[in-house]
Design a protein around this motif. Structure first.
Motif, PDB file in Angstrom:
ATOM      1  N   ASN A  23       5.040  -9.638 -45.164  1.00  0.00           N
ATOM      2  CA  ASN A  23       4.190  -9.213 -44.053  1.00  0.00           C
ATOM      3  C   ASN A  23       4.931  -9.352 -42.727  1.00  0.00           C
ATOM      4  O   ASN A  23       5.963 -10.002 -42.642  1.00  0.00           O
ATOM      5  N   ILE A  24       4.385  -8.749 -41.700  1.00  0.00           N
ATOM      6  CA  ILE A  24       5.036  -8.686 -40.391  1.00  0.00           C
ATOM      7  C   ILE A  24       5.135 -10.064 -39.724  1.00  0.00           C
ATOM      8  O   ILE A  24       6.023 -10.285 -38.898  1.00  0.00           O
ATOM      9  N   GLU A  25       4.257 -10.983 -40.068  1.00  0.00           N
ATOM     10  CA  GLU A  25       4.268 -12.321 -39.460  1.00  0.00           C
ATOM     11  C   GLU A  25       5.634 -13.002 -39.630  1.00  0.00           C
ATOM     12  O   GLU A  25       6.170 -13.571 -38.689  1.00  0.00           O
ATOM     13  N   GLY A  26       6.184 -12.923 -40.813  1.00  0.00           N
ATOM     14  CA  GLY A  26       7.482 -13.539 -41.070  1.00  0.00           C
ATOM     15  C   GLY A  26       8.582 -12.915 -40.223  1.00  0.00           C
ATOM     16  O   GLY A  26       9.394 -13.618 -39.629  1.00  0.00           O
ATOM     17  N   ARG A  27       8.584 -11.592 -40.142  1.00  0.00           N
ATOM     18  CA  ARG A  27       9.584 -10.895 -39.327  1.00  0.00           C
ATOM     19  C   ARG A  27       9.480 -11.340 -37.868  1.00  0.00           C
ATOM     20  O   ARG A  27      10.483 -11.632 -37.229  1.00  0.00           O
ATOM     21  N   MET A  28       8.281 -11.376 -37.358  1.00  0.00           N
ATOM     22  CA  MET A  28       8.085 -11.733 -35.953  1.00  0.00           C
ATOM     23  C   MET A  28       8.595 -13.144 -35.655  1.00  0.00           C
ATOM     24  O   MET A  28       9.292 -13.362 -34.666  1.00  0.00           O
ATOM     25  N   LYS A  29       8.277 -14.082 -36.531  1.00  0.00           N
ATOM     26  CA  LYS A  29       8.735 -15.466 -36.324  1.00  0.00           C
ATOM     27  C   LYS A  29      10.254 -15.570 -36.403  1.00  0.00           C
ATOM     28  O   LYS A  29      10.873 -16.288 -35.632  1.00  0.00           O
TER      29      LYS A  29
ATOM     30  N   THR B  10       7.573 -14.427 -46.323  1.00  0.00           N
ATOM     31  CA  THR B  10       6.157 -14.285 -45.993  1.00  0.00           C
ATOM     32  C   THR B  10       5.922 -14.759 -44.559  1.00  0.00           C
ATOM     33  O   THR B  10       5.597 -13.981 -43.692  1.00  0.00           O
ATOM     34  N   THR B  11       6.132 -16.053 -44.321  1.00  0.00           N
ATOM     35  CA  THR B  11       5.926 -16.601 -42.970  1.00  0.00           C
ATOM     36  C   THR B  11       7.231 -16.792 -42.216  1.00  0.00           C
ATOM     37  O   THR B  11       7.226 -16.942 -40.998  1.00  0.00           O
ATOM     38  N   GLY B  12       8.350 -16.839 -42.923  1.00  0.00           N
ATOM     39  CA  GLY B  12       9.646 -17.032 -42.295  1.00  0.00           C
ATOM     40  C   GLY B  12      10.024 -18.479 -42.060  1.00  0.00           C
ATOM     41  O   GLY B  12      11.126 -18.769 -41.600  1.00  0.00           O
ATOM     42  N   GLY B  13       9.131 -19.395 -42.384  1.00  0.00           N
ATOM     43  CA  GLY B  13       9.359 -20.808 -42.096  1.00  0.00           C
ATOM     44  C   GLY B  13      10.619 -21.388 -42.698  1.00  0.00           C
ATOM     45  O   GLY B  13      11.411 -22.030 -42.003  1.00  0.00           O
ATOM     46  N   GLN B  14      10.855 -21.164 -43.980  1.00  0.00           N
ATOM     47  CA  GLN B  14      12.039 -21.736 -44.621  1.00  0.00           C
ATOM     48  C   GLN B  14      13.324 -21.101 -44.114  1.00  0.00           C
ATOM     49  O   GLN B  14      14.331 -21.773 -43.950  1.00  0.00           O
TER      50      GLN B  14
END
Length: 180
Positions: A145-151, A116-120
Motif C-alpha cells: 500500500n501507499i503508506e509504506g512508500r510514503m514513510k 506494507t508500512t515500511g517500518g523494517q
C-alpha cells in the motif's frame, strides 16, 4: 509482466480464516513465502528486478527473512555481491548486523519482498548507515500500500517496486483467477 503478476498472485493468495498481526481475522491472506520458494518463479522475479537495480549499486542487502531469497536470486542474476541483514545484530560470534560482504563505504540497495508500512526497511536503512553503508535505494517485489512508500520516501529513500498489490489483483482478475 502481467503473466508474472498473475502467477505471483495465484501462488500466494490464500483463502480461509487467518489471524493477522494486527489481531484481526481475515478471510484472505497473501503468503509471500510461497512465491519465494518456487525456483522458476523466483528466477523470473530476479530477471525483472535486475532491470530496476539503481546504477552504481555495489551491494544488495537482503532483509531478514523475506528479502534474503530475493536478494540471493538477484545477486546470482546481477553478479552484485549480497549482504544478509538481520533485524538485530547477533550477540555471539562476529556480532554482525549484516552478514556476507562488508557494507562499509559501499553503495547499498536494500532488497525486500513486500513492503506494507515500511517500518523494517527504515530501521534497517538506519542500521546499515550506522555500519557505514551509503543507502539511498530500496528495491522490492510487492508494494502492498501507499503508506509504506510514503514513510520510506519521507526518510530520503527511493522506493522501486516490481508490482503494486493492485496490479497483482488486476492481473488475476483479467486472467480469470478465483478472486474472493
Amino acid at each position: 509482466m502481467k503473466n508474472l503478476a498473475k502467477e505471483i498472485y495465484d501462488i500466494s493468495h490464500l483463502t480461509g480464516e487467518f489471524l493477522l498481526r494486527s489481531g484481526k481475522i481475515s478471510n484472505e491472506y497473501f503468503d509471500k513465502y510461497l512465491f519465494e520458494s518456487q525456483p522458476q518463479l523466483l528466477t523470473r522475479i530476479a530477471e525483472e528486478l535486475n532491470k530496476l537495480i539503481p546504477p552504481g549499486t555495489e551491494v544488495l542487502a537482503g532483509l531478514e527473512l523475506g528479502g534474503v531469497p530475493v536478494a540471493t536470486a538477484l545477486s546470482l542474476k546481477s553478479n552484485i555481491p549480497v549482504a544478509f541483514v538481520r533485524k538485530k545484530a547477533k550477540e555471539y560470534g562476529t556480532c554482525k548486523l549484516a552478514e556476507g560482504i562488508d557494507v562499509k563505504g559501499k553503495r547499498v540497495c536494500i532488497i525486500e519482498d513486500v513492503v506494507t508500512t515500511g517500518g523494517q526497511v527504515i530501521l534497517s536503512a538506519n542500521d546499515l548507515r550506522e555500519a557505514g553503508a551509503i543507502v539511498t535505494d530500496v528495491l522490492i517485489v510487492i508494494e502492498r500500500n501507499i503508506e509504506g512508500r510514503m514513510k520510506i520516501e519521507e526518510v530520503g529513500l527511493n522506493l522501486h517496486s516490481l508490482f503494486k498489490m493492485e496490479e497483482l489483483i488486476e492481473a488475476a482478475i483479467q486472467e480469470g483467477s478465483d478472486i474472493t
